[in-house]
Design an enzyme around this catalytic site. Structure first.
Site, PDB file in Angstrom:
ATOM      1  N   GLU A  46      -4.929   1.691   2.899  1.00 50.63           N
ATOM      2  CA  GLU A  46      -4.850   0.509   3.764  1.00 50.63           C
ATOM      3  C   GLU A  46      -4.862   0.901   5.232  1.00 50.63           C
ATOM      4  O   GLU A  46      -5.448   0.211   6.069  1.00 50.63           O
ATOM      5  CB  GLU A  46      -3.586  -0.295   3.424  1.00 50.63           C
ATOM      6  CG  GLU A  46      -3.502  -1.655   4.098  1.00 50.63           C
ATOM      7  CD  GLU A  46      -2.791  -1.659   5.452  1.00 50.63           C
ATOM      8  OE1 GLU A  46      -2.743  -2.721   6.094  1.00 50.63           O
ATOM      9  OE2 GLU A  46      -2.274  -0.590   5.877  1.00 50.63           O
ATOM     10  N   GLU A  47      -4.202   2.016   5.550  1.00 48.24           N
ATOM     11  CA  GLU A  47      -4.060   2.410   6.951  1.00 48.24           C
ATOM     12  C   GLU A  47      -5.383   2.802   7.598  1.00 48.24           C
ATOM     13  O   GLU A  47      -5.478   2.848   8.821  1.00 48.24           O
ATOM     14  CB  GLU A  47      -3.065   3.565   7.077  1.00 48.24           C
ATOM     15  CG  GLU A  47      -1.624   3.207   6.718  1.00 48.24           C
ATOM     16  CD  GLU A  47      -0.970   2.269   7.714  1.00 48.24           C
ATOM     17  OE1 GLU A  47      -1.623   1.901   8.711  1.00 48.24           O
ATOM     18  OE2 GLU A  47       0.190   1.891   7.498  1.00 48.24           O
TER      19      GLU A  47
ATOM     20  N   ASP B 180       6.187   1.648   6.558  1.00 43.06           N
ATOM     21  CA  ASP B 180       4.870   1.014   6.447  1.00 43.06           C
ATOM     22  C   ASP B 180       4.023   1.862   5.501  1.00 43.06           C
ATOM     23  O   ASP B 180       3.437   2.849   5.923  1.00 43.06           O
ATOM     24  CB  ASP B 180       4.227   0.927   7.834  1.00 43.06           C
ATOM     25  CG  ASP B 180       2.890   0.249   7.847  1.00 43.06           C
ATOM     26  OD1 ASP B 180       2.525  -0.345   6.822  1.00 43.06           O
ATOM     27  OD2 ASP B 180       2.191   0.338   8.875  1.00 43.06           O
TER      28      ASP B 180
ATOM     29  N   ASP C 171      -0.208   4.374   1.019  1.00 43.17           N
ATOM     30  CA  ASP C 171      -0.526   5.396   2.020  1.00 43.17           C
ATOM     31  C   ASP C 171       0.242   5.171   3.303  1.00 43.17           C
ATOM     32  O   ASP C 171       0.698   4.063   3.607  1.00 43.17           O
ATOM     33  CB  ASP C 171      -2.028   5.438   2.303  1.00 43.17           C
ATOM     34  CG  ASP C 171      -2.559   4.177   2.975  1.00 43.17           C
ATOM     35  OD1 ASP C 171      -2.216   3.076   2.497  1.00 43.17           O
ATOM     36  OD2 ASP C 171      -3.315   4.284   3.961  1.00 43.17           O
TER      37      ASP C 171
ATOM     38  N   HIS D 242       0.835  -1.209   0.000  1.00 38.50           N
ATOM     39  CA  HIS D 242       0.000   0.000   0.000  1.00 38.50           C
ATOM     40  C   HIS D 242       0.865   1.253   0.000  1.00 38.50           C
ATOM     41  O   HIS D 242       1.936   1.279   0.609  1.00 38.50           O
ATOM     42  CB  HIS D 242      -0.979   0.003   1.178  1.00 38.50           C
ATOM     43  CG  HIS D 242      -0.371   0.006   2.547  1.00 38.50           C
ATOM     44  ND1 HIS D 242      -0.057   1.166   3.220  1.00 38.50           N
ATOM     45  CD2 HIS D 242      -0.035  -1.007   3.386  1.00 38.50           C
ATOM     46  CE1 HIS D 242       0.436   0.862   4.416  1.00 38.50           C
ATOM     47  NE2 HIS D 242       0.462  -0.442   4.541  1.00 38.50           N
TER      48      HIS D 242
ATOM     49  N   HIS E 144       4.327   3.785  12.418  1.00 40.32           N
ATOM     50  CA  HIS E 144       3.326   4.824  12.718  1.00 40.32           C
ATOM     51  C   HIS E 144       3.854   5.914  13.640  1.00 40.32           C
ATOM     52  O   HIS E 144       3.068   6.713  14.152  1.00 40.32           O
ATOM     53  CB  HIS E 144       2.053   4.233  13.333  1.00 40.32           C
ATOM     54  CG  HIS E 144       1.308   3.327  12.419  1.00 40.32           C
ATOM     55  ND1 HIS E 144       0.028   2.884  12.695  1.00 40.32           N
ATOM     56  CD2 HIS E 144       1.633   2.759  11.231  1.00 40.32           C
ATOM     57  CE1 HIS E 144      -0.386   2.097  11.721  1.00 40.32           C
ATOM     58  NE2 HIS E 144       0.583   2.002  10.814  1.00 40.32           N
TER      59      HIS E 144
ATOM     60  N   ASP F  48       4.222  -6.457   3.607  1.00 37.74           N
ATOM     61  CA  ASP F  48       3.783  -5.445   4.579  1.00 37.74           C
ATOM     62  C   ASP F  48       4.083  -5.893   6.007  1.00 37.74           C
ATOM     63  O   ASP F  48       3.506  -5.375   6.952  1.00 37.74           O
ATOM     64  CB  ASP F  48       2.284  -5.184   4.400  1.00 37.74           C
ATOM     65  CG  ASP F  48       1.804  -3.927   5.112  1.00 37.74           C
ATOM     66  OD1 ASP F  48       2.639  -3.076   5.463  1.00 37.74           O
ATOM     67  OD2 ASP F  48       0.575  -3.800   5.322  1.00 37.74           O
TER      68      ASP F  48
END
Length: 417
Positions: free
Chosen positions: A182-183, A148, A87, A85, A388, A205
């Site tokens: 995705e997040e 990520d 994002d 992903h 994150h 991922d």
């Protein structure tokens, strides 16, 4: 050339380029994708794929990138997809990311220069013990890094380049899929699996090098709405029913020593309030419900609703609604029916020079939903750590190992066909 003899990686250059493009998604946005800026990276990826000679690479209006590396085998080989992903998480800023490469890491604490209170401490990140002599990529202290999942994106892109460069690596059709959002849990909402045309998939991922995840949480969401009665506070005695206070009372009555993220580990599930909003008259609390055993979700939800009913009973005249929505299910339920997709991934990791470690995720991936949509899809390591947040980091050498793993998996499917 043997796959493990490949040395001309470009994954680090890819990665440091991609993380500088802001692709943060937005859970409060109703658009698809949730932020238009995600397409800025996706357009770059399409341009690079086309430049490699992958002629069908394109970006659709929903923000998905599709591409095909054509088969160079005379065999009938299952079609394999690699997915990541674009994002990054809304939890920390993804604007003006400044990637830094700390070469030949020797176990020191990494003080990030733009905010020297942000320190990646050797004692607090046990996986750093395995990185002595490697090159560590971090952000500068003001933002997340974006490993990520731009590490996964960079790895797939470098593997695509190497497959096009080395036709001696035999493989079937290889599909590439890059998803938005995705997040915020919308990563595969609009994927076109018919157009993708893959038999099996792998999300790049995961975290630590050598790991493969074939089991996730099963997940539901609960939207709790509480109806109170609003009266002017100067004349509210015996009349007002404050919905916000009821919501707070419900949260206060949740279990303290179990069934919460703070008190569980391994395969233990939880009930987790994620937001509270509203006014005296109406309040809303959103919960996420998680467990590796899908059957236990209903009992967790029943326990939560029992708490709601008990609290509401103390506020005569208050009402509530309790809406459960399915989010995703444990992909192991599907993958156990397709053991070869996991076995080949484990073999690919081993052939890339690592000990393959199968483990469960206390979370989910796009692969969870893809598996139940008909594309069995375990999750392979991308090498990132401390996702994150501002302490996020990834090793260049681990990203290179992920590239080799992709190449070996592609070759293995052709080998066993």
């Amino acid at each position: 050339m043997e796959i493990n003899e490949i040395k001309d990686f470009q994954v680090a250059e890819n990665f440091t380029k991609y993380v500088q493009i802001d692709t943060q998604s937005d859970v409060n946005s109703p658009t698809v994708p949730s932020t238009e800026k995600q397409k800025n990276l996706s357009r770059v990826l399409v341009e690079e794929l086309l430049a490699l000679g992958i002629s069908d690479a394109h970006l659709d209006e929903k923000g998905y990138v599709y591409a095909t590396i054509p088969s160079n085998s005379t065999k009938k080989v299952p079609v394999i997809c690699f997915c990541s992903h674009v994002d990054t998480s809304p939890d920390s800023s993804g604007t003006d990311v400044k990637p830094l490469i700390h070469k030949n890491y020797q176990g020191q604490d990494l003080v990030l220069p733009d905010d020297q209170e942000v320190v990646i401490r050797f004692a607090e990140h046990p996986d750093l013990k395995e990185q002595i002599g490697n090159d560590i990529v971090t952000a500068s202290g003001k933002t997340l890094l974006g490993a990520d999942d731009k590490a996964g994106v960079a790895e797939i892109m470098d593997a695509a380049r190497l497959l096009m460069k080395h036709p001696e690596i035999k493989h079937g059709d290889i599909k590439i899929l890059f998803t938005p959002d995705e997040e915020i849990g919308r990563g595969v909402d609009h994927v076109d699996l018919k157009k993708l045309g893959a038999d099996y998939g792998y999300t790049m991922d995961g975290e630590k090098a050598g790991t493969l995840e074939d089991e996730t949480f099963s997940a539901d969401g609960v939207q709790l709405k509480i109806d109170g009665i609003s009266i002017h506070p100067g004349y509210a005695k015996g009349k007002m029913i404050n919905a916000l206070k009821i919501a707070a009372d419900i949260i206060e009555n949740l279990p303290k020593n179990r069934l919460s993220p703070e008190t569980t580990s391994g395969k233990e599930g939880f009930v987790h309030p994620t937001s509270i909003s509203g006014s005296v008259e109406e309040a809303q609390v959103n919960f996420i419900i998680r467990d590796h055993d899908s059957q236990k979700l209903a009992s967790h939800e029943a326990e939560l609703e029992a708490i709601v009913k008990k609290v509401i009973a103390n506020y005569a005249g208050a009402k509530y609604s309790f809406k459960v929505s399915e989010q995703y299910r444990n992909m192991k339920e599907v993958l156990d029916q397709h053991p070869r997709v996991v076995d080949i991934a484990m073999m690919g990791i081993e052939r890339a020079g690592m000990k393959a470690i199968k483990r469960s995720i206390r979370g989910g991936t796009d692969g969870s939903r893809l598996s139940f949509m008909g594309l069995p899809c375990p999750n392979i390591f991308a090498g990132g750590h401390a996702f994150h947040g501002k302490q996020e980091w990834v090793s260049v050498q681990d990203m290179q190992k992920a590239v080799l793993t992709i190449l070996h998996i592609a070759a293995l499917w052709e080998e066993v066909a």
